[in-house]
Write a protein that holds these residues in place. Structure first.
Motif, short mmCIF file in Angstrom:
data_model
loop_
_atom_site.label_atom_id
_atom_site.label_comp_id
_atom_site.label_asym_id
_atom_site.label_seq_id
_atom_site.Cartn_x
_atom_site.Cartn_y
_atom_site.Cartn_z
N ASN A 1 -9.80 -1.30 -4.99
CA ASN A 1 -9.06 -0.55 -3.97
C ASN A 1 -9.92 -0.32 -2.73
N PHE A 2 -11.21 -0.05 -2.95
CA PHE A 2 -12.11 0.16 -1.81
C PHE A 2 -12.24 -1.11 -0.95
N SER A 3 -12.35 -2.26 -1.59
CA SER A 3 -12.46 -3.53 -0.85
C SER A 3 -11.20 -3.80 -0.05
N GLN A 4 -10.03 -3.52 -0.65
CA GLN A 4 -8.79 -3.72 0.08
C GLN A 4 -8.70 -2.82 1.31
N ASN A 5 -9.15 -1.59 1.14
CA ASN A 5 -9.15 -0.66 2.28
C ASN A 5 -10.07 -1.15 3.40
N VAL A 6 -11.22 -1.67 3.03
CA VAL A 6 -12.15 -2.19 4.04
C VAL A 6 -11.54 -3.39 4.77
N LEU A 7 -10.90 -4.30 4.03
CA LEU A 7 -10.28 -5.45 4.66
C LEU A 7 -9.15 -5.04 5.59
N THR A 8 -8.37 -4.07 5.15
CA THR A 8 -7.27 -3.58 6.00
C THR A 8 -7.80 -2.97 7.29
N ALA A 9 -8.86 -2.18 7.18
CA ALA A 9 -9.47 -1.57 8.37
C ALA A 9 -10.04 -2.63 9.30
N ALA A 10 -10.63 -3.68 8.73
CA ALA A 10 -11.19 -4.76 9.55
C ALA A 10 -10.10 -5.50 10.29
#
Length: 252
Positions: free
Chosen positions: A42-51
């Motif tokens: 979930n953390f990785s997905q959030n980082v990708l979304t923010a990027a």
């Protein structure tokens, strides 16, 4: 006594079990919440979304920057040239036209030329009395002299325009090379064309004035020849010489 101990043990056991049951749900809930916050996926997905959102923002900023630059370029393309030589060129053309309009005796006018030729040139040069032919010859001579003077005036005026035109040309070329937009470059080019047109009009004026002078002189020469032939004809048809008394030196 034994029964009392047994009852106390049962009470302690029930109490401990009750405490355990009352404490277990918070511990379980806290452990479940900690597992959701620190989930790596979930953390990785959030980082990708923010990027991705950051990249979109950067793209929008670049697009706005490009649009702003395009508007600035359009503003430069619409800017007027701060230099104009139109008034100067118009004044030079008007001055040359004024010199042409000052043509002496026979102006640059078709009707006046026809009138003058019918009165003092062509067949008119060999008609009338000697006094009439002499007067016509005098008029033709004045026309030729005046035409050459007019030609020299026009040439002098055109030569006077050369230095002014040279300065205007240098200014326009500089303005064209330093133009900030398409409109300024086009306006500079148009003014250069107007300058060339003015120079061509000066050239036409010089040729017209010179051609007028040459034509009048040729016409004068032709008329003089015709007049001479007529005067000789008149002289040759006169009666013979009649002698007469001539008094000289006070009658001695």
């Amino acid at each position: 006594m034994t029964a009392l101990k047994t009852r106390r043990a049962a009470l302690i056991t029930a109490t401990a079990l009750s405490l355990a049951l009352s404490i277990s749900p918070p511990v379980t809930t806290r452990a479940f919440a900690q597992w959701i916050v620190y989930d790596p996926t979930n953390f990785s997905q959030n980082v990708l979304t923010a990027a991705r959102e950051l990249q979109q923002i950067n793209n929008q900023i670049q697009m706005l920057t490009n649009q702003a630059q395009s508007l600035l370029n359009q503003g430069k393309n619409l800017a007027n040239l701060p230099l104009s030589t139109l008034t100067q060129l118009q004044a030079q053309v008007a001055r040359t036209q004024s010199l042409l309009s000052q043509a002496q005796n026979i102006a640059f006018n078709v009707e006046r030329i026809q009138t003058a030729y019918s009165s003092v040139y062509g067949t008119a040069a060999a008609t009338g009395s000697n006094a009439t032919m002499v007067a016509a010859a005098q008029s033709r001579w004045q026309n030729s002299v005046g035409a050459f003077e007019d030609s020299l005036k026009v040439q002098a005026g055109v030569v006077g325009n050369i230095s002014t035109n040279s300065g205007a040309m240098s200014s326009l070329v500089t303005a064209s090379q330093s133009a900030s937009g398409a409109l300024q470059a086009a306006q500079a080019g148009n003014q250069l064309l107007a300058l060339q047109s003015q120079q061509l009009s000066d050239l036409v004026a010089v040729l017209a004035a010179k051609g007028r002078a040459d034509a009048l002189e040729q016409a004068r020469a032709t008329a003089t020849e015709s007049q001479g032939q007529q005067q000789y004809k008149i002289f040759s048809t006169r009666s013979g010489y009649q002698p007469g008394n001539v008094t000289m030196f006070g009658g001695h």
